[in-house]
Design a protein around this motif. Sequence first.
Motif, PDB file in Angstrom:
ATOM      1  N   MET A 135      26.836  48.131  45.752  1.00 16.11           N
ATOM      2  CA  MET A 135      26.176  49.379  45.088  1.00 16.11           C
ATOM      3  C   MET A 135      25.865  49.033  43.656  1.00 16.11           C
ATOM      4  N   SER A 136      24.131  48.716  43.195  1.00 19.23           N
ATOM      5  CA  SER A 136      24.451  48.823  41.762  1.00 19.23           C
ATOM      6  C   SER A 136      23.318  49.544  41.196  1.00 19.23           C
ATOM      7  N   ASN A 137      23.249  49.874  40.142  1.00 20.73           N
ATOM      8  CA  ASN A 137      22.409  50.845  39.132  1.00 20.73           C
ATOM      9  C   ASN A 137      20.579  50.505  40.056  1.00 20.73           C
ATOM     10  N   GLU A 138      20.453  49.689  40.909  1.00 20.92           N
ATOM     11  CA  GLU A 138      19.538  49.395  40.930  1.00 20.92           C
ATOM     12  C   GLU A 138      19.038  50.448  42.633  1.00 20.92           C
ATOM     13  N   ASP A 139      20.098  50.562  43.178  1.00 25.67           N
ATOM     14  CA  ASP A 139      20.020  51.765  44.637  1.00 25.67           C
ATOM     15  C   ASP A 139      19.987  53.127  44.165  1.00 25.67           C
ATOM     16  N   LEU A 140      19.657  53.453  42.845  1.00 27.17           N
ATOM     17  CA  LEU A 140      20.309  54.871  42.739  1.00 27.17           C
ATOM     18  C   LEU A 140      18.758  54.696  42.497  1.00 27.17           C
ATOM     19  N   ILE A 141      17.901  56.286  43.406  1.00 27.57           N
ATOM     20  CA  ILE A 141      17.348  57.138  42.933  1.00 27.57           C
ATOM     21  C   ILE A 141      16.802  57.863  41.577  1.00 27.57           C
ATOM     22  N   ILE A 142      16.762  58.009  40.349  1.00 31.27           N
ATOM     23  CA  ILE A 142      16.423  58.995  39.597  1.00 31.27           C
ATOM     24  C   ILE A 142      15.641  59.528  39.922  1.00 31.27           C
ATOM     25  N   THR A 143      15.406  61.286  40.051  1.00 29.72           N
ATOM     26  CA  THR A 143      14.595  62.128  39.491  1.00 29.72           C
ATOM     27  C   THR A 143      14.185  62.940  38.558  1.00 29.72           C
ATOM     28  N   ASP A 144      12.929  63.248  37.806  1.00 34.83           N
ATOM     29  CA  ASP A 144      13.721  64.070  36.732  1.00 34.83           C
ATOM     30  C   ASP A 144      13.244  65.093  37.307  1.00 34.83           C
ATOM     31  N   ASN A 145      13.638  66.714  36.919  1.00 38.23           N
ATOM     32  CA  ASN A 145      13.949  67.690  37.384  1.00 38.23           C
ATOM     33  C   ASN A 145      13.650  68.054  36.093  1.00 38.23           C
ATOM     34  N   GLU A 146      12.197  68.177  35.806  1.00 34.47           N
ATOM     35  CA  GLU A 146      11.696  69.107  34.521  1.00 34.47           C
ATOM     36  C   GLU A 146      11.646  70.603  34.680  1.00 34.47           C
ATOM     37  N   PHE A 147      11.969  71.365  35.570  1.00 35.73           N
ATOM     38  CA  PHE A 147      12.237  72.314  35.518  1.00 35.73           C
ATOM     39  C   PHE A 147      13.436  73.359  34.978  1.00 35.73           C
ATOM     40  N   LEU A 148      14.352  72.537  35.757  1.00 34.76           N
ATOM     41  CA  LEU A 148      15.684  72.732  35.015  1.00 34.76           C
ATOM     42  C   LEU A 148      16.222  71.590  34.370  1.00 34.76           C
ATOM     43  N   ARG A 149      15.951  70.508  33.113  1.00 38.95           N
ATOM     44  CA  ARG A 149      15.644  69.601  32.567  1.00 38.95           C
ATOM     45  C   ARG A 149      16.967  68.959  32.594  1.00 38.95           C
ATOM     46  N   GLN A 150      17.033  67.543  33.751  1.00 35.62           N
ATOM     47  CA  GLN A 150      17.995  67.212  34.179  1.00 35.62           C
ATOM     48  C   GLN A 150      17.428  66.179  34.721  1.00 35.62           C
ATOM     49  N   PHE A 151      17.816  65.094  35.088  1.00 40.65           N
ATOM     50  CA  PHE A 151      17.878  63.658  35.610  1.00 40.65           C
ATOM     51  C   PHE A 151      18.750  63.846  36.302  1.00 40.65           C
ATOM     52  N   GLU A 152      18.431  63.503  38.106  1.00 37.39           N
ATOM     53  CA  GLU A 152      19.441  63.729  38.923  1.00 37.39           C
ATOM     54  C   GLU A 152      19.463  62.519  39.615  1.00 37.39           C
ATOM     55  N   THR A 153      20.035  62.420  40.587  1.00 39.52           N
ATOM     56  CA  THR A 153      20.671  61.103  41.986  1.00 39.52           C
ATOM     57  C   THR A 153      21.497  61.804  42.581  1.00 39.52           C
ATOM     58  N   ARG A 154      21.396  61.217  44.045  1.00 30.59           N
ATOM     59  CA  ARG A 154      22.180  61.369  44.893  1.00 30.59           C
ATOM     60  C   ARG A 154      23.298  60.267  45.509  1.00 30.59           C
ATOM     61  N   ILE A 155      24.441  60.940  45.183  1.00 28.87           N
ATOM     62  CA  ILE A 155      25.739  59.560  45.325  1.00 28.87           C
ATOM     63  C   ILE A 155      26.805  60.527  46.482  1.00 28.87           C
ATOM     64  N   ASN A 156      26.237  58.848  47.879  1.00 32.32           N
ATOM     65  CA  ASN A 156      27.475  60.213  48.479  1.00 32.32           C
ATOM     66  C   ASN A 156      27.134  61.257  49.262  1.00 32.32           C
TER      67      ASN A 156
END
Length: 98
Positions: free
Chosen positions: A1-22
Amino acid sequence: MSNEDLIITDNEFLRQFETRINEELATIEYSQQDRKIFLTKIIMPENTEDRQEDFIKAVLSEIKERNTRVVPTSPEIAGFMRRNRRKYKDLLPVGINI
């Protein structure tokens, strides 16, 4: 797995970038001022620490696409950028060294 496999979401309300791993949520908290984004805290669930660098790379790539500068105030992110200084120095604001 590489960083291209990660889906990054910008949660502007919580002011955080998020991704799901496992199926676990990993986050990088931020604050934004003008054209700078301050990466303040990274939270990696247990058993996902091995993907921390992939997550940081993916978030920095996302920020680069926005043509925004990065101020890494989180020790983990600052350390990563220090170790990869050549690749990410153009993301730092003028006058900021890590």
